[in-house]
Design an enzyme around this catalytic site. Sequence first.
Site, mmCIF file in Angstrom:
data_model
loop_
_atom_site.group_PDB
_atom_site.id
_atom_site.type_symbol
_atom_site.label_atom_id
_atom_site.label_comp_id
_atom_site.label_asym_id
_atom_site.label_seq_id
_atom_site.Cartn_x
_atom_site.Cartn_y
_atom_site.Cartn_z
ATOM 1 C CG ASP A 31 13.894 2.903 -2.867
ATOM 2 O OD1 ASP A 31 12.823 3.149 -3.457
ATOM 3 O OD2 ASP A 31 14.315 1.739 -2.686
ATOM 4 C CG ASN A 86 6.556 2.717 -10.923
ATOM 5 O OD1 ASN A 86 6.853 2.918 -12.099
ATOM 6 N ND2 ASN A 86 7.418 2.231 -10.048
ATOM 7 C CD GLN A 92 1.063 2.690 -7.361
ATOM 8 O OE1 GLN A 92 0.123 2.966 -8.089
ATOM 9 N NE2 GLN A 92 1.041 2.940 -6.055
ATOM 10 C CB VAL A 94 4.615 0.539 -1.943
ATOM 11 C CG1 VAL A 94 3.951 1.045 -0.672
ATOM 12 C CG2 VAL A 94 5.874 -0.264 -1.612
ATOM 13 C CG HIS A 98 5.846 5.574 -3.948
ATOM 14 N ND1 HIS A 98 4.780 4.694 -3.932
ATOM 15 C CD2 HIS A 98 6.799 4.982 -4.701
ATOM 16 C CE1 HIS A 98 5.077 3.613 -4.631
ATOM 17 N NE2 HIS A 98 6.301 3.769 -5.127
HETATM 18 P P1 5GP Z 1 7.243 1.192 -6.587
HETATM 19 O O1 5GP Z 1 7.686 0.048 -7.413
HETATM 20 O O2 5GP Z 1 5.982 0.898 -5.800
HETATM 21 O O3 5GP Z 1 7.130 2.481 -7.366
HETATM 22 O O4 5GP Z 1 8.416 1.477 -5.576
HETATM 23 C C1 5GP Z 1 8.423 1.055 -4.260
HETATM 24 C C2 5GP Z 1 9.786 1.411 -3.716
HETATM 25 O O5 5GP Z 1 9.765 1.224 -2.315
HETATM 26 C C3 5GP Z 1 10.936 0.558 -4.259
HETATM 27 O O6 5GP Z 1 11.907 1.381 -4.899
HETATM 28 C C4 5GP Z 1 11.501 -0.140 -3.022
HETATM 29 O O7 5GP Z 1 12.908 -0.287 -3.051
HETATM 30 C C5 5GP Z 1 11.035 0.773 -1.899
HETATM 31 N N1 5GP Z 1 10.856 0.074 -0.624
HETATM 32 C C6 5GP Z 1 10.242 -1.128 -0.445
HETATM 33 N N2 5GP Z 1 10.236 -1.455 0.867
HETATM 34 C C7 5GP Z 1 10.865 -0.424 1.514
HETATM 35 C C8 5GP Z 1 11.167 -0.196 2.894
HETATM 36 O O8 5GP Z 1 10.841 -0.991 3.786
HETATM 37 N N3 5GP Z 1 11.821 0.950 3.193
HETATM 38 C C9 5GP Z 1 12.183 1.857 2.232
HETATM 39 N N4 5GP Z 1 12.834 2.956 2.647
HETATM 40 N N5 5GP Z 1 11.900 1.667 0.921
HETATM 41 C C10 5GP Z 1 11.253 0.531 0.567
#
Ligand code: 5GP
Length: 113
Positions: A31, A86, A92, A94, A98
């Site tokens: 992350d 999430n 979420q 993204v 995941h």
């Molecule tokens: P969510 O909130 O959707 O469950 O988590 C998305 C995760 O993606 C977050 O923990 C965030 O830090 C991670 N993330 C967002 N952009 C990037 C990126 O460009 N590269 C990586 N490796 N992680 C990312």
Amino acid sequence: MTTKTLFEKIRDREIPATIVYEDDEFIAFKDIKPAAKVHVLIVPKKPYPTLEAVEMNDQMQLRLLQLARRLAKELGVSDNYKLHLNVGDKVQAVPHLHLHLLGGFDKETPTAL
Ligand code: 5GP
């Protein structure tokens, strides 16, 4: 043509990431904003927008959990980790399924969950 998700771009090496695991079905990478000593995202290569887009009987869900356990072991946190998933656009960031693998906690640092 549909727009790729951020994680598809990582999958396709269009955006850099520190990849820790890859097979035909999954990719796992660190992350970018780690919330623990170990913080890896385990991502199906197929861009399911959310867990709720996966068929209830789809065995991918089992393989995802098995892979999380395997990576926890490989990353040295098999006795000290959390899995966080999430579900839904309210939680979420993204829209591509995941699983967060967070590990390496110490007793002195309380965690929210
Ligand atoms: P969510 O909130 O959707 O469950 O988590 C998305 C995760 O993606 C977050 O923990 C965030 O830090 C991670 N993330 C967002 N952009 C990037 C990126 O460009 N590269 C990586 N490796 N992680 C990312």
